[in-house]
Enzyme design. Sequence first.
Site, PDB file in Angstrom:
ATOM      1  N   HIS A 156      23.625   6.443 -48.705  1.00  0.00           N
ATOM      2  CA  HIS A 156      23.060   7.639 -48.068  1.00  0.00           C
ATOM      3  C   HIS A 156      21.751   7.288 -47.356  1.00  0.00           C
ATOM      4  O   HIS A 156      21.511   7.727 -46.223  1.00  0.00           O
ATOM      5  CB  HIS A 156      22.735   8.725 -49.111  1.00  0.00           C
ATOM      6  CG  HIS A 156      23.913   9.323 -49.818  1.00  0.00           C
ATOM      7  ND1 HIS A 156      24.015   9.377 -51.184  1.00  0.00           N
ATOM      8  CD2 HIS A 156      25.026   9.926 -49.323  1.00  0.00           C
ATOM      9  CE1 HIS A 156      25.150   9.991 -51.514  1.00  0.00           C
ATOM     10  NE2 HIS A 156      25.779  10.326 -50.404  1.00  0.00           N
ATOM     11  N   LYS A 172      31.583  23.201 -59.010  1.00  0.00           N
ATOM     12  CA  LYS A 172      31.856  21.764 -59.178  1.00  0.00           C
ATOM     13  C   LYS A 172      30.923  21.193 -60.243  1.00  0.00           C
ATOM     14  O   LYS A 172      29.712  21.403 -60.179  1.00  0.00           O
ATOM     15  CB  LYS A 172      31.616  21.065 -57.832  1.00  0.00           C
ATOM     16  CG  LYS A 172      32.394  19.780 -57.670  1.00  0.00           C
ATOM     17  CD  LYS A 172      32.322  19.326 -56.235  1.00  0.00           C
ATOM     18  CE  LYS A 172      32.363  17.823 -56.128  1.00  0.00           C
ATOM     19  NZ  LYS A 172      32.084  17.374 -54.772  1.00  0.00           N
ATOM     20  N   ARG A 228      32.737   5.591 -44.239  1.00  0.00           N
ATOM     21  CA  ARG A 228      32.852   4.241 -44.812  1.00  0.00           C
ATOM     22  C   ARG A 228      34.171   3.581 -44.436  1.00  0.00           C
ATOM     23  O   ARG A 228      34.220   2.396 -44.160  1.00  0.00           O
ATOM     24  CB  ARG A 228      32.741   4.310 -46.343  1.00  0.00           C
ATOM     25  CG  ARG A 228      31.375   4.686 -46.841  1.00  0.00           C
ATOM     26  CD  ARG A 228      31.396   5.136 -48.263  1.00  0.00           C
ATOM     27  NE  ARG A 228      32.220   6.333 -48.401  1.00  0.00           N
ATOM     28  CZ  ARG A 228      32.240   7.126 -49.458  1.00  0.00           C
ATOM     29  NH1 ARG A 228      31.509   6.836 -50.508  1.00  0.00           N
ATOM     30  NH2 ARG A 228      32.986   8.203 -49.481  1.00  0.00           N
ATOM     31  N   SER A 270      28.801   8.075 -54.802  1.00  0.00           N
ATOM     32  CA  SER A 270      28.132   8.643 -55.980  1.00  0.00           C
ATOM     33  C   SER A 270      29.092   8.668 -57.160  1.00  0.00           C
ATOM     34  O   SER A 270      28.711   8.377 -58.298  1.00  0.00           O
ATOM     35  CB  SER A 270      27.653  10.062 -55.682  1.00  0.00           C
ATOM     36  OG  SER A 270      26.758  10.073 -54.601  1.00  0.00           O
TER      37      SER A 270
HETATM   38  O1  PNS Z   1      28.897  14.733 -50.138  1.00  0.00           O
HETATM   39  P1  PNS Z   1      30.097  15.595 -50.015  1.00  0.00           P
HETATM   40  O2  PNS Z   1      30.432  16.214 -51.351  1.00  0.00           O
HETATM   41  O3  PNS Z   1      31.262  14.865 -49.401  1.00  0.00           O
HETATM   42  O4  PNS Z   1      29.704  16.793 -48.999  1.00  0.00           O
HETATM   43  C1  PNS Z   1      30.624  17.776 -48.656  1.00  0.00           C
HETATM   44  C2  PNS Z   1      29.973  18.914 -47.851  1.00  0.00           C
HETATM   45  C3  PNS Z   1      28.753  19.450 -48.568  1.00  0.00           C
HETATM   46  C4  PNS Z   1      29.542  18.399 -46.487  1.00  0.00           C
HETATM   47  C5  PNS Z   1      31.044  20.035 -47.677  1.00  0.00           C
HETATM   48  O5  PNS Z   1      31.632  20.312 -48.921  1.00  0.00           O
HETATM   49  C6  PNS Z   1      30.476  21.339 -47.092  1.00  0.00           C
HETATM   50  O6  PNS Z   1      30.106  21.382 -45.960  1.00  0.00           O
HETATM   51  N1  PNS Z   1      30.398  22.368 -47.957  1.00  0.00           N
HETATM   52  C7  PNS Z   1      29.844  23.666 -47.580  1.00  0.00           C
HETATM   53  C8  PNS Z   1      30.914  24.742 -47.503  1.00  0.00           C
HETATM   54  C9  PNS Z   1      31.589  24.732 -46.137  1.00  0.00           C
HETATM   55  O7  PNS Z   1      30.987  24.932 -45.117  1.00  0.00           O
HETATM   56  N2  PNS Z   1      32.912  24.468 -46.173  1.00  0.00           N
HETATM   57  C10 PNS Z   1      33.716  24.352 -44.974  1.00  0.00           C
HETATM   58  C11 PNS Z   1      33.721  22.905 -44.465  1.00  0.00           C
HETATM   59  S1  PNS Z   1      34.795  22.705 -43.101  1.00  0.00           S
END
Ligand code: PNS
Length: 164
Positions: free
Chosen positions: A17, A41, A94, A132
């Site tokens: 990150h 979660k 990645r 993570s």
């Molecule tokens: O680090 P991560 O867990 O891969 O991040 C995922 C994240 C936070 C980018 C994604 O879950 C997100 O944007 N969540 C917010 C809810 C939302 O907007 N969902 C629609 C996404 S198309």
Amino acid sequence: MRRAIYPGSFDPVTNGHLDIIERGSKLFDEIIIAVLVNPEKRALFTVEERRQMLSEALTLVEGRGCRLRVDSFQGLLMRYAVEQQADAVVRGIRAISDYEYELQMALMNRRQEPGIETVFMLAAESYSYVSSRLVKEVFSLGGTIEGLVPATVEERMRLKLGKS
Ligand code: PNS
């Protein structure tokens, strides 16, 4: 003034990150590192702990004049991005397996807010396998994670998981 959001779970922040943030700082004037508040979660660290670890870790990042700010958000990412008047969302990629999931999210996000671009950044090869989830798994089973997360994060994991 170009502002980007770098959203994620950051449970915990890894050197992968931080590499993305450092690369992103060459492109933007401000990056808001936004921790998702997701009560459903199960996370190892609280949102407050994750924010603290990010703030500590950012002292190690060469920001080159880019303002780096830690925040958290709830609900729809695109709503938060509009509130923050962001121009872009940054996501690290990645491998091809990341791309498929990221493409789907980026297209859905574009549909919500066509004016906000998703910028994919390639992770450093040396961190291309770091996540993570794996860091937590390896550490909890007694493996070494040295060099994959900042030392402060490793210390917090030791305290949290009670490993010597
Ligand atoms: O680090 P991560 O867990 O891969 O991040 C995922 C994240 C936070 C980018 C994604 O879950 C997100 O944007 N969540 C917010 C809810 C939302 O907007 N969902 C629609 C996404 S198309």
